[in-house]
Write a protein that holds these residues in place. Structure first.
Motif, short mmCIF file in Angstrom:
data_model
loop_
_atom_site.label_atom_id
_atom_site.label_comp_id
_atom_site.label_asym_id
_atom_site.label_seq_id
_atom_site.Cartn_x
_atom_site.Cartn_y
_atom_site.Cartn_z
N PHE A 60 2.67 3.63 -8.27
CA PHE A 60 1.63 3.73 -7.25
C PHE A 60 0.29 3.51 -7.94
O PHE A 60 -0.45 4.46 -8.20
N PRO A 61 -0.06 2.27 -8.25
CA PRO A 61 -1.27 2.02 -9.06
C PRO A 61 -2.55 2.58 -8.45
O PRO A 61 -3.49 2.92 -9.18
N GLU A 62 -2.62 2.69 -7.12
CA GLU A 62 -3.82 3.19 -6.46
C GLU A 62 -3.61 4.58 -5.87
O GLU A 62 -4.43 5.04 -5.07
N GLY A 63 -2.55 5.26 -6.25
CA GLY A 63 -2.27 6.58 -5.69
C GLY A 63 -1.16 6.53 -4.67
O GLY A 63 -0.76 5.47 -4.21
N ILE A 64 -0.65 7.71 -4.29
CA ILE A 64 0.56 7.74 -3.47
C ILE A 64 0.34 7.24 -2.04
O ILE A 64 1.32 6.96 -1.34
N GLU A 65 -0.90 7.11 -1.61
CA GLU A 65 -1.15 6.58 -0.27
C GLU A 65 -1.44 5.08 -0.31
O GLU A 65 -1.70 4.48 0.73
N GLY A 66 -1.35 4.50 -1.50
CA GLY A 66 -1.55 3.06 -1.63
C GLY A 66 -0.23 2.32 -1.77
O GLY A 66 0.84 2.83 -1.44
N GLU A 67 -0.31 1.11 -2.26
CA GLU A 67 0.89 0.28 -2.41
C GLU A 67 1.87 0.92 -3.40
O GLU A 67 1.47 1.48 -4.42
N MET A 68 3.15 0.82 -3.06
CA MET A 68 4.21 1.33 -3.93
C MET A 68 5.18 0.20 -4.23
O MET A 68 5.45 -0.63 -3.38
#
Length: 341
Positions: A60-68
């Protein structure tokens, strides 16, 4: 102003941590630095789970609410020269070089790359075709919960005791329970999966109102599903001490058998687990001390086949058709069943 990158010394390696203040778990405010510090705090435990195992990274490069995305191949460029890999083969026949942790620095490097969840294969680098870990995944279906999975685990414990085997339970980090048993790396995936099916059927036989081995969701009912396909090639689950990508930042937490009935999944998270680890150590510390022979389970499978209560069960949908596998058709859509029924 964004925090500058820092360098960490881990297992004699230098790991560069960029954007350490990037928020990864927004509802809790946990940052990338928090994630890395968590994995350092439980380093002995997470490395025990990952040592020399090909590992899929849930990033999750941008955090868990971002792209996975799931990374099954280590990039060809920009990787430290000390990173070790292992070649694995998918059911399709394609191959990939996966991260294969040789020390804790590999884990921290993966966390630096935005990895939240670690999904190791049940094999070691020495022979990636022979599992050394039997994984029993007790998955509560709608209408059941964690406590039902714990009850099913209690029956599994009785069976393991009768076999003279040692099982190591952990929370999934969600609603389920996982139990690991080290086995001798002498059998290919298809045979270890067959052993897992035999064990699952024995749990179901003893607790038919609580447990099911039905692959199709429409047939499972309000029961705990024993996911035997976790022993199929290229199927993985979050390892012990892995964070889970949920709002709370829970952990797949190793527990003792005596603890299991008295815990809740939310008891273990990024903040609480380091203190627990420092206080009691790793409940799975002895997991590598013994490896069991799966011959008894294969004998159960043979017994069930002869009694007409055995046979293979469906593989996951992405698999090629496997020898001896029953029809892979959802029962409600099976025209033959409807015609003959």
């Amino acid at each position: 102003m964004a925090a500058q990158a820092v360098e960490l010394e881990v297992a004699g390696r230098t790991v560069r941590l960029s954007s350490p203040d990037r928020v990864v778990f927004p509802q809790r405010g946990y940052t990338k630095r928090d994630v890395v510090e968590y994995y350092l705090a439980v380093g002995e435990g997470i490395f025990r789970s990952l040592r020399e195992r090909p590992t899929t990274l849930q990033r999750f490069p941008e955090g868990i609410e971002g792209e996975m995305f799931f990374q099954k191949r280590v990039p060809a460029r920009g990787v430290p020269p000390w990173i070790e890999t292992a070649e694995i083969k998918f059911p399709s026949g394609r191959k990939a070089d996966e991260l294969c942790p040789a020390d804790l620095a590999h884990v921290i490097w993966a966390a630096q790359m935005g990895t939240i969840v670690f999904h190791p294969w049940p094999v070691r680098k020495a022979d990636v075709d022979l599992p050394d870990e039997l994984r029993i995944d007790l998955d509560p279906q709608p209408g059941t919960d964690f406590h039902d999975a714990v009850e099913a685990a209690g029956t599994l414990r009785e069976i393991l005791d009768e076999l003279g085997w040692i099982g190591y339970p952990k929370t999934s980090g969600g609603r389920g329970v996982h139990v690991y048993v080290r086995v001798k790396p002498e059998h290919p995936f298809v045979e270890v999966r067959r052993a897992a099916i035999a064990l699952a059927r024995e749990i179901e036989r003893r607790r038919p109102q609580l447990v099911t081995t039905a692959w199709w969701k429409e047939e499972r009912g309000t029961k705990v599903f024993v996911d035997y396909n976790q022993m199929a090639r290229d199927r993985t689950i979050a390892c012990a001490y892995s964070l889970r990508a949920n709002a709370r930042g829970t952990v797949s937490a190793p527990v003792s058998w005596d603890e299991l009935p008295n815990v809740e999944p939310d008891d273990f998270d990024l903040r609480s687990m380091p203190g627990r680890f420092q206080k009691i150590g790793d409940p799975h510390a002895t997991i590598d001390d013994v490896a069991h022979d799966i011959a008894p389970l294969l004998e159960w499978a043979e017994r069930d086949d002869k009694a007409g209560t055995g046979g293979d069960l469906p593989y996951p949908p992405e698999y090629p058709k496997m020898p001896g596998e029953p029809k892979r058709v959802q029962p409600s859509k099976d025209r033959d069943r409807k015609t003959n029924g």
